[in-house]
Structure formats: structure tokens, C-alpha cells
Design an enzyme around this catalytic site. Sequence first.
Site, PDB file in Angstrom:
ATOM      1  N   SER A 170       0.796  -1.228   0.000  1.00  0.00           N
ATOM      2  CA  SER A 170       0.000   0.000   0.000  1.00  0.00           C
ATOM      3  C   SER A 170       0.820   1.265   0.000  1.00  0.00           C
ATOM      4  CB  SER A 170      -0.929   0.021   1.217  1.00  0.00           C
ATOM      5  OG  SER A 170      -2.062  -0.746   0.972  1.00  0.00           O
ATOM      6  N   LYS A 173       0.130   3.633  -2.694  1.00  0.00           N
ATOM      7  CA  LYS A 173      -0.951   4.621  -2.623  1.00  0.00           C
ATOM      8  C   LYS A 173      -0.408   6.044  -2.540  1.00  0.00           C
ATOM      9  CE  LYS A 173      -4.780   1.896  -0.650  1.00  0.00           C
ATOM     10  NZ  LYS A 173      -4.240   0.571  -0.320  1.00  0.00           N
ATOM     11  N   SER A 228      -6.226   2.997   4.583  1.00  0.00           N
ATOM     12  CA  SER A 228      -5.645   2.323   3.418  1.00  0.00           C
ATOM     13  C   SER A 228      -6.730   1.614   2.620  1.00  0.00           C
ATOM     14  CB  SER A 228      -4.578   1.321   3.871  1.00  0.00           C
ATOM     15  OG  SER A 228      -3.677   1.037   2.830  1.00  0.00           O
TER      16      SER A 228
END
Length: 474
Positions: A170, A173, A228
Site C-alpha cells: 500500500s 498509494k 488504506s
Amino acid sequence: MRSAEPTGPIGSSAQGRPGEVLSAPRARRGTFLSVPTTPSLPARYPAARRHRAALLASASLLVPLMTAAPAHATGAPAAPGTTPSGSPGASSSAPPADNKRPAKPPKQPPARMSTVGGELLGQPGEQVQRGPGAPALPSDISADSWIVADAESGEVLASKNAHWRLPPASTLKMLFADTVLPKFPRTKEHKVTSADLAGMGEGSSQVGIKEESTYTVHDLWLGVFLRSGNDAVHVLSAMNGGVEQTVKDMQAHADELQANDTHVVTPDGYDADGQVSSAYDLTLFARSGLQKADFREYCSTVSAQFPGEEKKGQKRDTFGILNTNRLLTGQGLPVYKGIAGVKNGSTTNAGNTFTGVAQRDGRKLLVTVMNPETKEPNEVYKETQRLFDWGFEAYGHVKPVGMLVPPQGAADKSGGGKAGGRGSGQAQAAVTNSGEGMWTAVGVTGGVLALLAAAGVVIHRRHPLPERVRRRKD
């Protein structure tokens, strides 16, 4: 990590049920030493304003020579014996189209890697040039790859396998956010459809977005940064023209930032065949993103109220969400003093990943850690802490081993040319050959970068603070 669940994996934290406002333990206050904190919730939630559930650790970071930097992280680190989703048998890693899980990366880095930012960064193993008074590197760092860099000057103080191309989880991101965040005003509203949420990987971390419910862009970014949430990523991607278009945009932005180790396959960092990045690239993304006020706000927000499902004839509830960055919230270990973001992640293939930014005595450092081999709870955060501590102590006592390069367009305008994607060859030579006079080849003095001045770009020493700031005692 669905919004209704009371617990989450290591690296995440419990979030409230609809209508519940999170209490405010000491970890809720901002930790940047010289920056005031400010509430970060929109005015549309009066209950959240009353309880001040979300406090912003606003980061006044100088992040020169970078444009946008995406938010990269797909989830929170998992506890030993559990999967990243927190439940046995589940996985937050995305299988490729044929549903076969992609192979994990090799355990040995390549003999030669990219030299973007300096020749030493392309060599395997630890890279550091200690001077008089410099402490030794921590001996208990088990990560496959890591980097410690000055967020202002871009100097890389030390690294290990900085350009090893590994699954990012993640933390990707960060790139997503740096790419998409500028496209929509925070007040824009969007009603979610089933098509918006299609294609999420099994076991994905989610903030709890519901079909046929309306959310502001501000709501969605809170879901991306705090929880997330892959569901929030997919909704924003749908607003951006779809997942395929968003992936193309992210790759183009990564190329612009000279993040040449990065290959984007999914917008949320979910494991996919061929999706890779590096500690160096993730640090570029963070440094670029931190130049955006909204990015700094979201990544440093500790907690917030998130809108629940819209039901006809009923008042819409909100529920509390807490940031999955445990160095920021103090869940399971002490808050790291001076921390102000950025993003954590965890998938089956990537292991645990984290990029953080912190300030101490006016010095601002970026640290990225990828896949600690020591499988202890919160290990990615513990190793990040040790590298932060080392970096602040070593500051001024080490020669840089490389630098964080400017975006490609900036390098071209400054006369550095593409140089095989390496930015300024002269600047690299200054780093590689002696480590002294970092940036002098491009006319930088006193730690203030002037590389873009000829292009008419004004670089401020500090970002302006948000309006209506108010100081809080530690």
C-alpha cells in the site's frame, strides 16, 4: 479491514462502530515539534467537531525539486501467523488475471541496480560514508531494502539496496494520491455505484464505503490515507476515468519523477504480477506528495469521523476511523516524536513496507523500509524508528551516498538532460566521488535548492501552515 470490524492487523487499529466517536488518547495530538496542530474534519460533521476526534499533525516540510508524489500502501503490517487482512486464510495480495499467485521476489538483490541519484545507490548492500563523530548504522535492521534521506536537500544519508525492485504494497498509494489528488476539489460529491467497487482484490483493506451512498472527495481521501481503503481508491479511480486510466496516469507520473524502478499494475498496491517499486522510488513519491497541502494534511491525520451508509428516512451516522500508521497513533508502540506521516503497507508478497517523515531540531528526514526479515509485531515501525534515530544523530557527520533527483522536466530545464534517467551527471559525480559539496554542481547553497530558478519556479523554504491553526501542548 472493514469499517465494522473492531480489530485489524498489526499496523492498523480498531475503528469505531457507526455513530461512535473515538476517544482522544495522548497519541491524537500532533507530534511535529515546531508545527501547530489543527482539526482536520470538514464542517459537515458537527459531532466530529464537538469531540475533535481528528487532529492534524500538520507537516511544514520543505520538499524541493519534486512535483507530485503518490500515496503507496495497500494495507497495514500483519501480525505473525495472520494474513494482512487479519484473518486466517485471507490475503490482501492481488493475484494476476489467471488467478495464480505471482512468485515472491528473489532473496538476493541484483549485482547491479539503477544508478539514478548516484553510483553508490546502484550497488548491493549497505551504503554509508561515515565521517568523524558519525554513529555506526544500527546492526539490527533486517529489511531487504531501506533508505534514509534529507527531505529538504534530497541528500541520501545511507541506504541498503535502494534500487531493488520489490512489491510495494500500500505504500504505492502515495503515488496514487500524488497523481490523482490534485484533480478533484475536496468538496466534490460522488454517489457510489457497484461498478465503482468492482475489481477489488480478495481480502482488500477497506474503509467501509457503501453502494448508493454519497461521499465527498475529502471523505474518500481520509479513507485512502487513514484506513488504506482499497474501496476508496477504486471509487476515486472510477472518478478519474477508471482503473486502467488511473494506472496509466500513475505510471506516467512515476516516469516524470524519474522513479524508474516502478511498474504500476494496480492503483492500490494490491499484489499483481510485475508490480514493483523500490525504497528509492517510494521516497521520491513521498517527497513529491508532501509538497501538497492536502497530502500533508491527510497523511498526518490521526483520526477522523467517516460517514456511514445512507438509508432513506434515517439520519446518516458517522463512525470513527484511526490511521494505520502506528508511529503516528501510538497503537502497540510509543508515538515517534516528530512523526508526520506518510504511509504503511502489507501484502503477502511485499511483506511489511513503510515510508515515514519526521522532524527533529529543524531537520526533516524521510525513511523507507521494505520487508523486514524479522517477523515480530510492528517490526517495520521499530526498524524505521532506529533508522530515524540514526539519521538525526548522524546528520552533519556523514557524506551523502546519493541524492533524490528532481522530476525529469526539471532536470531537462536545468540543463542536466536525461543522462540516461540519472538527472544531473555532475551532481551525481559530486556525490559518488567525494560526497562533499552536495548539490554544488547545480548551484545550491545553504541547503536551499535553486535548481529550478532558471525555469521561473519559486521554491519556498517552508510550506505555508494551514489557516486557523492553533497550538497544543505536548
